[in-house]
Scaffold this motif. Sequence first.
Motif, PDB file in Angstrom:
ATOM      1  N   ASN A  63       0.851  -1.182   0.000  1.00  0.00           N
ATOM      2  CA  ASN A  63       0.000   0.000   0.000  1.00  0.00           C
ATOM      3  C   ASN A  63       0.888   1.232   0.000  1.00  0.00           C
ATOM      4  OD1 ASN A  63      -2.624  -1.221   0.060  1.00  0.00           O
ATOM      5  ND2 ASN A  63      -2.073  -1.938   2.112  1.00  0.00           N
ATOM      6  N   MET A  65       2.106   5.265   0.278  1.00  0.00           N
ATOM      7  CA  MET A  65       2.082   6.183   1.416  1.00  0.00           C
ATOM      8  C   MET A  65       0.828   7.059   1.424  1.00  0.00           C
ATOM      9  SD  MET A  65       6.107   7.268   1.588  1.00  0.00           S
ATOM     10  CE  MET A  65       6.112   8.205   0.108  1.00  0.00           C
ATOM     11  N   ASP A  66       0.211   7.240   0.251  1.00  0.00           N
ATOM     12  CA  ASP A  66      -0.989   8.084   0.187  1.00  0.00           C
ATOM     13  C   ASP A  66      -2.226   7.395   0.750  1.00  0.00           C
ATOM     14  OD1 ASP A  66      -1.634   6.231  -1.743  1.00  0.00           O
ATOM     15  OD2 ASP A  66      -1.547   7.617  -3.431  1.00  0.00           O
ATOM     16  N   GLY A  67      -2.113   6.106   1.073  1.00  0.00           N
ATOM     17  CA  GLY A  67      -3.239   5.368   1.639  1.00  0.00           C
ATOM     18  C   GLY A  67      -4.332   5.061   0.613  1.00  0.00           C
ATOM     19  N   LYS A  68      -4.097   5.427  -0.644  1.00  0.00           N
ATOM     20  CA  LYS A  68      -5.146   5.243  -1.665  1.00  0.00           C
ATOM     21  C   LYS A  68      -4.708   4.334  -2.805  1.00  0.00           C
ATOM     22  CE  LYS A  68      -6.673  10.017  -1.115  1.00  0.00           C
ATOM     23  NZ  LYS A  68      -6.402  11.339  -1.671  1.00  0.00           N
ATOM     24  N   THR A  69      -3.433   4.064  -2.855  1.00  0.00           N
ATOM     25  CA  THR A  69      -2.911   3.337  -4.019  1.00  0.00           C
ATOM     26  C   THR A  69      -2.423   1.959  -3.615  1.00  0.00           C
ATOM     27  OG1 THR A  69      -2.124   5.462  -4.799  1.00  0.00           O
ATOM     28  CG2 THR A  69      -1.313   3.515  -5.966  1.00  0.00           C
ATOM     29  N   GLU A  70      -2.799   0.995  -4.447  1.00  0.00           N
ATOM     30  CA  GLU A  70      -2.343  -0.366  -4.178  1.00  0.00           C
ATOM     31  C   GLU A  70      -1.404  -0.821  -5.294  1.00  0.00           C
ATOM     32  OE1 GLU A  70      -4.915  -3.757  -2.274  1.00  0.00           O
ATOM     33  OE2 GLU A  70      -4.824  -4.063  -4.447  1.00  0.00           O
ATOM     34  N   ASN A  91      -5.170   3.351  -8.485  1.00  0.00           N
ATOM     35  CA  ASN A  91      -5.916   4.192  -7.537  1.00  0.00           C
ATOM     36  C   ASN A  91      -7.018   4.881  -8.339  1.00  0.00           C
ATOM     37  OD1 ASN A  91      -4.793   6.469  -8.826  1.00  0.00           O
ATOM     38  ND2 ASN A  91      -3.096   6.555  -7.384  1.00  0.00           N
TER      39      ASN A  91
END
Length: 325
Positions: A63, A65-70, A91
């Motif tokens: 995951n 660092m932006d918490g939105k991208t895998e 994302n």
Amino acid sequence: CSTLKSSSVSSIHSCNWRRRKKPRLLQISAVSYQKFIDFALNETKHHAVLVPSPLQEKFDTLNAMDGKTELQMLSFQAPKIRLLRSMYIQNEVMQVLDFAVFPKPEFDVPIFCANFFTNASMNIVVLDLNPLHNTTFRREYKEKYYKGLMPLGLKYAKVSDMLGPGTLLPWGGKLTSESIKFFSPIVIWSKFTSSQDKHDALYSAFMEYYKAWLELMDQAVEGTDVSQIMCNCEAQHRYLTWRAEKDPGHGVLKKLIGDTLAKDLLRNFLFSGVNELGSKKFLDYFPEYSCEDGSVSEKRSIIGKSFENRPWDSRGEFVGNNSES
Ligand code: BLA
């Protein structure tokens, strides 16, 4: 912005915006490279016994660092395949596929390479069977692998380069000059705004190129000449060394997961083999990148960008920039 404007919708002649045809919008979520990976893995299983690579344990899902991208990583090996690996990043505003298959050094088969970057405004696409040896100087290598592939290359080059702008997968224009040596005469290099037609064309090209690569692999006979195997090994190492240092995706990866993890991913997963297949360093292969203090220049290109147009003719002969006006 989570929608992509189809390229065919600008109606600049209309003075009344109300009467304009409703733009055909392609949601970024409508673009998925998952089916490319599924196709490739299924198809490979018809030709070879795939087993998970030892890399799979360490490189699985990350995951950002932006918490939105895998970031999803997959890796396998097979009797003739040193490493088949895929990285799929997604994302809300971006989809990226980096899919490559590296043969074992006993085989001089090209490297399968699919690199697709998609965001709300642009697709940047490279699809190729990257040659292990230079197709201009090693004529026999070009004959062996690309003569038979030219009709396939031409099918897509015709669609892309000869009908002019607005067609399916047009030549992407100038690129890092050094990169062209790693590409084959059938490379699809393109930049375009998203539309269903273009994504369909890309999927169809991917399937055809991958099937063609699998056939080469089926026919490949294991080399026994030690010097030839060493030569294949060095060619692959040089390729890995180039990409681990200069691949254009580095910036995005660093932003997503930070410098240290990005470097780990690049050297130990995406371009795995760079530490094992040879001992030469980047500057041994590419001394023109040397700075006065002995470090590697941060520049991506020393020569600069070139090749406004496809630098190969229909027989796959390298014509360089001759076709530029
Ligand atoms: C741009 N990617 C590019 C370009 C090329 C490639 C030729 C155009 C810029 C240039 O000329 O360098 C791809 N170059 C390749 C490939 C080889 C090569 C495949 O030499 C093989 C030998 N692209 C990815 C991934 C990401 C990505 C994984 O494959 C992101 C994680 C991003 N590629 C990306 C971006 C650009 C780009 C953002 C545009 C930015 C730029 O040009 O620097």
